[in-house]
Every structure is written in structure tokens, then in C-alpha cells.
Design a protein around this motif. Structure first.
Motif, mmCIF file in Angstrom:
data_model
loop_
_atom_site.group_PDB
_atom_site.id
_atom_site.type_symbol
_atom_site.label_atom_id
_atom_site.label_comp_id
_atom_site.label_asym_id
_atom_site.label_seq_id
_atom_site.Cartn_x
_atom_site.Cartn_y
_atom_site.Cartn_z
ATOM 1 N N ASP A 1 0.848 -1.190 0.108
ATOM 2 C CA ASP A 1 -0.119 0.082 0.052
ATOM 3 C C ASP A 1 0.880 1.140 -0.048
ATOM 4 O O ASP A 1 2.105 1.285 0.612
ATOM 5 C CB ASP A 1 -0.766 0.040 1.137
ATOM 6 N N ALA A 2 0.220 2.089 -0.821
ATOM 7 C CA ALA A 2 0.963 3.541 -0.815
ATOM 8 C C ALA A 2 1.271 4.140 0.474
ATOM 9 O O ALA A 2 0.484 3.921 1.401
ATOM 10 C CB ALA A 2 0.163 4.660 -1.582
ATOM 11 N N GLY A 3 2.318 4.738 0.928
ATOM 12 C CA GLY A 3 2.754 5.434 2.168
ATOM 13 C C GLY A 3 4.046 5.131 2.613
ATOM 14 O O GLY A 3 4.965 4.584 1.781
ATOM 15 N N PRO A 4 4.330 5.429 3.784
ATOM 16 C CA PRO A 4 5.699 4.992 4.291
ATOM 17 C C PRO A 4 6.292 3.767 4.217
ATOM 18 O O PRO A 4 7.478 3.566 4.015
ATOM 19 C CB PRO A 4 5.562 5.485 5.973
ATOM 20 N N LEU A 5 5.493 2.759 4.196
ATOM 21 C CA LEU A 5 6.026 1.072 4.170
ATOM 22 C C LEU A 5 6.564 1.118 2.705
ATOM 23 O O LEU A 5 7.544 0.379 2.446
ATOM 24 C CB LEU A 5 5.011 0.386 4.337
ATOM 25 N N LEU A 6 5.542 1.394 1.810
ATOM 26 C CA LEU A 6 6.014 1.447 0.287
ATOM 27 C C LEU A 6 7.301 2.313 0.229
ATOM 28 O O LEU A 6 8.181 1.832 -0.596
ATOM 29 C CB LEU A 6 5.019 1.855 -0.602
ATOM 30 N N ASP A 7 7.247 3.462 0.675
ATOM 31 C CA ASP A 7 8.358 4.326 0.527
ATOM 32 C C ASP A 7 9.670 3.462 0.965
ATOM 33 O O ASP A 7 10.893 3.790 0.399
ATOM 34 C CB ASP A 7 8.322 5.619 1.096
ATOM 35 N N ALA A 8 9.599 3.013 2.105
ATOM 36 C CA ALA A 8 10.628 2.029 2.708
ATOM 37 C C ALA A 8 11.241 1.118 1.610
ATOM 38 O O ALA A 8 12.410 0.869 1.492
ATOM 39 C CB ALA A 8 10.527 1.758 4.177
ATOM 40 N N ALA A 9 10.306 0.404 1.196
ATOM 41 C CA ALA A 9 10.577 -0.568 0.346
ATOM 42 C C ALA A 9 11.284 0.094 -0.979
ATOM 43 O O ALA A 9 12.452 -0.597 -1.651
ATOM 44 C CB ALA A 9 9.400 -1.577 -0.333
ATOM 45 N N LEU A 10 10.892 1.043 -1.606
ATOM 46 C CA LEU A 10 11.428 1.907 -2.753
ATOM 47 C C LEU A 10 12.764 2.346 -2.447
ATOM 48 O O LEU A 10 13.835 2.246 -3.190
ATOM 49 C CB LEU A 10 10.534 2.777 -3.235
ATOM 50 N N VAL A 11 13.134 2.767 -1.244
ATOM 51 C CA VAL A 11 14.323 3.246 -0.922
ATOM 52 C C VAL A 11 15.294 1.964 -0.892
ATOM 53 O O VAL A 11 16.302 2.161 -1.313
ATOM 54 C CB VAL A 11 14.492 3.835 0.527
ATOM 55 N N GLY A 12 14.860 0.808 -0.326
ATOM 56 C CA GLY A 12 15.588 -0.467 -0.156
ATOM 57 C C GLY A 12 15.968 -0.632 -1.662
ATOM 58 O O GLY A 12 17.132 -1.247 -1.998
ATOM 59 N N ALA A 13 15.186 -0.776 -2.642
ATOM 60 C CA ALA A 13 15.155 -1.314 -3.987
ATOM 61 C C ALA A 13 16.102 -0.268 -4.634
ATOM 62 O O ALA A 13 17.386 -0.901 -5.346
ATOM 63 C CB ALA A 13 13.962 -1.012 -4.884
ATOM 64 N N VAL A 14 16.128 1.095 -4.507
ATOM 65 C CA VAL A 14 17.182 1.950 -5.184
ATOM 66 C C VAL A 14 18.439 1.649 -4.470
ATOM 67 O O VAL A 14 19.600 1.891 -5.292
ATOM 68 C CB VAL A 14 16.791 3.580 -5.252
ATOM 69 N N ARG A 15 18.555 1.548 -3.093
ATOM 70 C CA ARG A 15 19.909 1.399 -2.368
ATOM 71 C C ARG A 15 20.484 -0.008 -3.161
ATOM 72 O O ARG A 15 21.901 -0.138 -3.220
ATOM 73 C CB ARG A 15 19.624 1.285 -0.891
ATOM 74 N N LYS A 16 19.721 -1.072 -3.274
ATOM 75 C CA LYS A 16 20.203 -2.301 -4.025
ATOM 76 C C LYS A 16 20.880 -1.919 -5.274
ATOM 77 O O LYS A 16 21.989 -2.341 -5.690
ATOM 78 C CB LYS A 16 19.254 -3.253 -4.051
ATOM 79 N N ALA A 17 20.332 -1.104 -6.032
ATOM 80 C CA ALA A 17 20.863 -0.588 -7.252
ATOM 81 C C ALA A 17 22.040 0.330 -7.305
ATOM 82 O O ALA A 17 23.042 -0.156 -7.868
ATOM 83 C CB ALA A 17 19.759 0.268 -8.166
ATOM 84 N N LEU A 18 22.074 0.981 -6.137
ATOM 85 C CA LEU A 18 23.112 1.827 -5.981
ATOM 86 C C LEU A 18 24.501 1.083 -5.575
ATOM 87 O O LEU A 18 25.757 1.237 -5.882
ATOM 88 C CB LEU A 18 23.079 3.018 -5.069
ATOM 89 N N ALA A 19 24.061 -0.074 -4.707
ATOM 90 C CA ALA A 19 25.134 -0.983 -4.167
ATOM 91 C C ALA A 19 25.866 -1.809 -5.304
ATOM 92 O O ALA A 19 27.037 -1.884 -5.358
ATOM 93 C CB ALA A 19 24.640 -1.879 -3.150
ATOM 94 N N ALA A 20 24.885 -2.235 -6.186
ATOM 95 C CA ALA A 20 25.408 -2.953 -7.468
ATOM 96 C C ALA A 20 26.325 -1.974 -8.220
ATOM 97 O O ALA A 20 27.232 -2.413 -8.753
ATOM 98 C CB ALA A 20 24.405 -3.530 -8.199
ATOM 99 N N LYS A 21 25.806 -0.890 -8.539
ATOM 100 C CA LYS A 21 26.442 0.058 -9.220
ATOM 101 C C LYS A 21 27.851 0.429 -8.870
ATOM 102 O O LYS A 21 28.976 0.430 -9.517
ATOM 103 C CB LYS A 21 25.642 1.389 -9.639
ATOM 104 N N HIS A 22 28.023 0.658 -7.376
ATOM 105 C CA HIS A 22 29.143 1.013 -6.424
ATOM 106 C C HIS A 22 30.176 0.179 -6.913
ATOM 107 O O HIS A 22 31.380 0.322 -7.339
ATOM 108 C CB HIS A 22 28.739 1.294 -5.274
ATOM 109 N N VAL A 23 29.880 -1.214 -6.762
ATOM 110 C CA VAL A 23 30.715 -2.204 -6.846
ATOM 111 C C VAL A 23 31.098 -2.465 -8.255
ATOM 112 O O VAL A 23 32.433 -2.710 -8.678
ATOM 113 C CB VAL A 23 30.264 -3.554 -6.397
ATOM 114 N N SER A 24 30.438 -2.201 -9.342
ATOM 115 C CA SER A 24 30.610 -2.496 -10.792
ATOM 116 C C SER A 24 31.665 -1.319 -11.011
ATOM 117 O O SER A 24 32.690 -1.589 -11.903
ATOM 118 C CB SER A 24 29.248 -2.092 -11.614
ATOM 119 N N TYR A 25 31.504 0.050 -10.501
ATOM 120 C CA TYR A 25 32.324 0.899 -10.801
ATOM 121 C C TYR A 25 33.659 1.009 -10.306
ATOM 122 O O TYR A 25 34.811 1.187 -10.846
ATOM 123 C CB TYR A 25 31.856 2.526 -10.325
#
Length: 157
Positions: free
Chosen positions: A89-113
Motif C-alpha cells: 500500500d502507498a505510504g511510508p511502508l512502500l517508500d521504505a521498500a522503494l528506498v531499499g530497492a534503489v539502494r540495492k541498485a546503488l550498491a550494485a553500481k558502486h561495486v561495478s564502478y
């Protein structure tokens, strides 16, 4: 598929993988970001989209970065974020999940770089190494900002 048998070939593979990942984020992150409810998260994700576009453009200037296969790791992260947007559901819980997803992407990018920086340095490609290092450092700075937003989201959940 050709064998990767030296540092130069591995650097090419790394550049191709990073370009595919940046393009994937630039293309799909706006739809994911549309589900964010916190203004701070919406703004941060808009910056991530812009940064992915800029980094993709910078990587594309390196001719050998073109023509690689899809970035399966980034595709999985994007797919997970899409699933979260559809099932939480939309709101803080979804926001937390989206932050987690983007941080996973950033971690993958960081290691690749980091890998590409090490290879570029090994091959004495100092200008490329410096450009990649700046991108790597931007990943770390973005992750730090998103970590602070995660705290806001979880406190509101």
C-alpha cells in the motif's frame, strides 16, 4: 560469446554492463518513483533518474561500452521494485521498500564502478579511471542520502 581473457576485455565487459544498468534505471525508475509518497523520496528519486541518464551518456562516450548484453542484476532489482509498488500500500511502508530497492541498485553500481576503476588503473587509463571514480563516489553519496530518507520512512511507518 567471446571469451574474456585479459584485463582489457574484462574492462570492456564491465563498461557494457554498467551502461546497460544505467540505461535500465533511467528508463524504468521514473515509473517506480511515481509511487513514492514522501516528498523527500520523490526528489531523491528524480535526482537518481537524472544521474542515471548522465552516467549512461558518459559511459556511452566510451565506444567499447556499447553492444553488451542486458544487465540481469539490475533487471532483477527493477522487477522487485515494480512488484513492491504493486503489492505494498502507498505510504511510508512502500517508500521504505522503494528506498531499499534503489539502494540495492546503488550498491550494485558502486561495486561495478569499483571493479572498472581497478581495471582502468591496471591498464593505465587514468582519465577513464578518474571519471569512473567520480561516478563511484556519487553512488556512495546518493546511498548516504537515501539511508537518511529510509530512517524518515520507517519512523513514519
Amino acid at each position: 560469446m567471446d571469451k574474456t581473457d585479459d584485463a582489457e576485455s574484462l574492462l570492456t565487459v564491465a563498461l557494457q554492463d554498467m551502461l546497460a544498468g544505467e540505461r535500465l534505471l533511467a528508463e524504468h525508475l521514473p515509473a517506480i518513483a511515481a509511487h513514492a509518497s514522501a516528498a523527500s523520496l520523490s526528489e531523491a528519486l528524480a535526482r537518481e533518474v537524472q544521474r542515471a541518464r548522465l552516467q549512461a551518456a558518459a559511459l556511452a562516450e566510451e565506444r567499447r561500452a556499447e553492444g553488451g548484453p542486458a544487465n540481469l542484476w539490475m533487471q532483477g532489482i527493477v522487477d522487485d521494485a515494480r512488484r513492491d509498488a504493486e503489492t505494498i500500500d502507498a505510504g511510508p511502508l512502500l517508500d521504505a521498500a522503494l528506498v531499499g530497492a534503489v539502494r540495492k541498485a546503488l550498491a550494485a553500481k558502486h561495486v561495478s564502478y569499483e571493479t572498472a576503476v581497478a581495471l582502468a588503473e591496471r591498464l593505465n587509463e587514468t582519465a577513464l579511471a578518474a571519471r569512473l571514480r567520480r561516478c563511484r563516489d556519487e553512488e556512495a553519496a546518493s546511498d548516504h542520502r537515501l539511508a537518511a530518507i529510509l530512517t524518515e520512512c520507517t519512523e513514519a511507518a
